[in-house]
Design a protein around this motif. Structure first.
Motif, PDB file in Angstrom:
ATOM      1  N   ILE A  24       9.214  12.211 -17.984  1.00  0.00           N
ATOM      2  CA  ILE A  24       9.274  10.799 -18.359  1.00  0.00           C
ATOM      3  C   ILE A  24       9.948   9.971 -17.265  1.00  0.00           C
ATOM      4  CG2 ILE A  24      11.433  10.996 -19.680  1.00  0.00           C
ATOM      5  CD1 ILE A  24       8.431   8.794 -20.604  1.00  0.00           C
ATOM      6  N   VAL A  25      10.969  10.534 -16.621  1.00  0.00           N
ATOM      7  CA  VAL A  25      11.647   9.841 -15.520  1.00  0.00           C
ATOM      8  C   VAL A  25      10.696   9.739 -14.329  1.00  0.00           C
ATOM      9  CG1 VAL A  25      13.557   9.970 -13.870  1.00  0.00           C
ATOM     10  CG2 VAL A  25      13.944  10.551 -16.265  1.00  0.00           C
ATOM     11  N   GLN A  26      10.013  10.828 -14.039  1.00  0.00           N
ATOM     12  CA  GLN A  26       9.065  10.838 -12.924  1.00  0.00           C
ATOM     13  C   GLN A  26       7.960   9.811 -13.160  1.00  0.00           C
ATOM     14  OE1 GLN A  26       7.765  14.753 -11.848  1.00  0.00           O
ATOM     15  NE2 GLN A  26       6.104  14.000 -10.587  1.00  0.00           N
ATOM     16  N   TYR A  27       7.425   9.774 -14.358  1.00  0.00           N
ATOM     17  CA  TYR A  27       6.365   8.823 -14.692  1.00  0.00           C
ATOM     18  C   TYR A  27       6.883   7.382 -14.625  1.00  0.00           C
ATOM     19  CZ  TYR A  27       2.654   6.469 -17.236  1.00  0.00           C
ATOM     20  OH  TYR A  27       1.658   5.608 -17.595  1.00  0.00           O
ATOM     21  N   ALA A  28       8.073   7.150 -15.137  1.00  0.00           N
ATOM     22  CA  ALA A  28       8.634   5.786 -15.133  1.00  0.00           C
ATOM     23  C   ALA A  28       8.850   5.284 -13.705  1.00  0.00           C
ATOM     24  CB  ALA A  28       9.944   5.756 -15.914  1.00  0.00           C
ATOM     25  N   ILE A  29       9.370   6.143 -12.849  1.00  0.00           N
ATOM     26  CA  ILE A  29       9.593   5.724 -11.460  1.00  0.00           C
ATOM     27  C   ILE A  29       8.268   5.538 -10.737  1.00  0.00           C
ATOM     28  CG2 ILE A  29      10.621   6.379  -9.248  1.00  0.00           C
ATOM     29  CD1 ILE A  29      12.875   7.703 -10.857  1.00  0.00           C
ATOM     30  N   ALA A  30       7.278   6.392 -11.038  1.00  0.00           N
ATOM     31  CA  ALA A  30       5.949   6.235 -10.433  1.00  0.00           C
ATOM     32  C   ALA A  30       5.334   4.895 -10.832  1.00  0.00           C
ATOM     33  CB  ALA A  30       5.045   7.388 -10.841  1.00  0.00           C
ATOM     34  N   MET A  31       5.446   4.535 -12.104  1.00  0.00           N
ATOM     35  CA  MET A  31       4.897   3.259 -12.567  1.00  0.00           C
ATOM     36  C   MET A  31       5.681   2.082 -11.980  1.00  0.00           C
ATOM     37  SD  MET A  31       2.223   3.859 -14.230  1.00  0.00           S
ATOM     38  CE  MET A  31       1.959   5.244 -13.161  1.00  0.00           C
ATOM     39  N   LEU A  32       6.989   2.243 -11.835  1.00  0.00           N
ATOM     40  CA  LEU A  32       7.811   1.202 -11.220  1.00  0.00           C
ATOM     41  C   LEU A  32       7.357   0.953  -9.783  1.00  0.00           C
ATOM     42  CD1 LEU A  32      10.349  -0.668 -11.319  1.00  0.00           C
ATOM     43  CD2 LEU A  32      11.617   1.280 -10.416  1.00  0.00           C
ATOM     44  N   LEU A  33       7.128   2.031  -9.028  1.00  0.00           N
ATOM     45  CA  LEU A  33       6.685   1.881  -7.637  1.00  0.00           C
ATOM     46  C   LEU A  33       5.295   1.256  -7.554  1.00  0.00           C
ATOM     47  CD1 LEU A  33       7.989   5.230  -6.127  1.00  0.00           C
ATOM     48  CD2 LEU A  33       8.874   2.937  -5.716  1.00  0.00           C
ATOM     49  N   LEU A  71       0.823  -1.209   0.000  1.00  0.00           N
ATOM     50  CA  LEU A  71       0.000   0.000   0.000  1.00  0.00           C
ATOM     51  C   LEU A  71       0.857   1.260   0.000  1.00  0.00           C
ATOM     52  CD1 LEU A  71      -2.804  -1.071   2.482  1.00  0.00           C
ATOM     53  CD2 LEU A  71      -3.030  -0.698   0.014  1.00  0.00           C
ATOM     54  N   ALA A  72       1.949   1.243   0.748  1.00  0.00           N
ATOM     55  CA  ALA A  72       2.848   2.397   0.782  1.00  0.00           C
ATOM     56  C   ALA A  72       3.492   2.621  -0.585  1.00  0.00           C
ATOM     57  CB  ALA A  72       3.923   2.199   1.849  1.00  0.00           C
ATOM     58  N   LEU A  73       3.880   1.549  -1.260  1.00  0.00           N
ATOM     59  CA  LEU A  73       4.464   1.684  -2.594  1.00  0.00           C
ATOM     60  C   LEU A  73       3.451   2.209  -3.606  1.00  0.00           C
ATOM     61  CD1 LEU A  73       6.623  -1.534  -2.649  1.00  0.00           C
ATOM     62  CD2 LEU A  73       7.469   0.800  -2.843  1.00  0.00           C
ATOM     63  N   LEU A  74       2.218   1.726  -3.525  1.00  0.00           N
ATOM     64  CA  LEU A  74       1.174   2.246  -4.410  1.00  0.00           C
ATOM     65  C   LEU A  74       0.926   3.725  -4.152  1.00  0.00           C
ATOM     66  CD1 LEU A  74      -1.366  -0.712  -4.346  1.00  0.00           C
ATOM     67  CD2 LEU A  74      -0.084   0.104  -6.316  1.00  0.00           C
ATOM     68  N   ALA A  75       0.875   4.107  -2.886  1.00  0.00           N
ATOM     69  CA  ALA A  75       0.676   5.524  -2.544  1.00  0.00           C
ATOM     70  C   ALA A  75       1.847   6.370  -3.030  1.00  0.00           C
ATOM     71  CB  ALA A  75       0.493   5.674  -1.037  1.00  0.00           C
ATOM     72  N   ALA A  76       3.060   5.860  -2.901  1.00  0.00           N
ATOM     73  CA  ALA A  76       4.230   6.595  -3.370  1.00  0.00           C
ATOM     74  C   ALA A  76       4.196   6.753  -4.888  1.00  0.00           C
ATOM     75  CB  ALA A  76       5.510   5.878  -2.945  1.00  0.00           C
ATOM     76  N   GLY A  77       3.783   5.722  -5.589  1.00  0.00           N
ATOM     77  CA  GLY A  77       3.675   5.807  -7.045  1.00  0.00           C
ATOM     78  C   GLY A  77       2.641   6.828  -7.477  1.00  0.00           C
ATOM     79  N   VAL A  78       1.481   6.830  -6.824  1.00  0.00           N
ATOM     80  CA  VAL A  78       0.432   7.812  -7.145  1.00  0.00           C
ATOM     81  C   VAL A  78       0.918   9.218  -6.822  1.00  0.00           C
ATOM     82  CG1 VAL A  78      -1.872   8.615  -6.485  1.00  0.00           C
ATOM     83  CG2 VAL A  78      -1.476   6.190  -6.924  1.00  0.00           C
ATOM     84  N   ALA A  79       1.533   9.401  -5.657  1.00  0.00           N
ATOM     85  CA  ALA A  79       2.023  10.725  -5.263  1.00  0.00           C
ATOM     86  C   ALA A  79       3.082  11.225  -6.237  1.00  0.00           C
ATOM     87  CB  ALA A  79       2.590  10.675  -3.848  1.00  0.00           C
ATOM     88  N   LEU A  80       3.967  10.362  -6.646  1.00  0.00           N
ATOM     89  CA  LEU A  80       5.022  10.755  -7.566  1.00  0.00           C
ATOM     90  C   LEU A  80       4.452  11.129  -8.930  1.00  0.00           C
ATOM     91  CD1 LEU A  80       8.062  11.100  -7.667  1.00  0.00           C
ATOM     92  CD2 LEU A  80       8.242   8.736  -8.420  1.00  0.00           C
ATOM     93  N   ASP A  81       3.364  10.492  -9.313  1.00  0.00           N
ATOM     94  CA  ASP A  81       2.729  10.805 -10.594  1.00  0.00           C
ATOM     95  C   ASP A  81       1.963  12.129 -10.536  1.00  0.00           C
ATOM     96  OD1 ASP A  81       2.065  10.170 -13.309  1.00  0.00           O
ATOM     97  OD2 ASP A  81       0.054   9.658 -12.606  1.00  0.00           O
ATOM     98  N   VAL A  82       1.423  12.466  -9.379  1.00  0.00           N
ATOM     99  CA  VAL A  82       0.573  13.652  -9.247  1.00  0.00           C
ATOM    100  C   VAL A  82       1.376  14.917  -8.944  1.00  0.00           C
ATOM    101  CG1 VAL A  82      -1.247  14.678  -7.831  1.00  0.00           C
ATOM    102  CG2 VAL A  82      -1.435  12.313  -8.560  1.00  0.00           C
TER     103      VAL A  82
END
Length: 108
Positions: free
Chosen positions: A42-51, A23-34
């Motif tokens: 593109i780097v921000q999006y890639a890392i967000a999707m990775l998380l 859940l923390a990783l999913l939240a971090a991915g969403v936060a990083l995307d927003v």
């Protein structure tokens, strides 16, 4: 023969700890995307999707690990090897290094 309940409860606590991490990783991915950061989008999006992908994968791996360990406990077998932890750690480190490297481009 029923196993000692303490072992089953410990197995369940481990499962829940992995679910919290997922859940923390999913939240971090969403936060990083927003959130708008000063790194290439593109780097921000890639890392967000990775998380986010790692969060989903770790939830699935947690369930598989829990089921395999519970089965071994009930049968009296040795606990099965679970190598996901090493892969998990490597991917988290890669994501962190990627964020740090992307952020270094904007230093004054």
């Amino acid at each position: 023969m029923e196993p000692d309940y303490r072992f089953s409860f410990a197995n369940e606590r481990t499962f829940l700890a992995w679910v919290r991490t997922s859940l923390a990783l999913l939240a971090a991915g969403v936060a990083l995307d927003v959130v708008e950061l000063s790194i290439p989008s593109i780097v921000q999006y890639a890392i967000a999707m990775l998380l986010a992908a790692l969060g989903m994968l770790s939830a699935l791996a947690a369930w598989i690990r829990w089921a395999r360990a519970e089965r071994a406990i009930r049968r009296g077998d040795p606990l099965p090897h679970f190598g996901f932890g090493a892969l998990f750690g490597i991917v988290v480190v890669v994501a962190a290094v990627g964020l740090m490297a992307a952020g270094l481009d904007d230093t004054p």
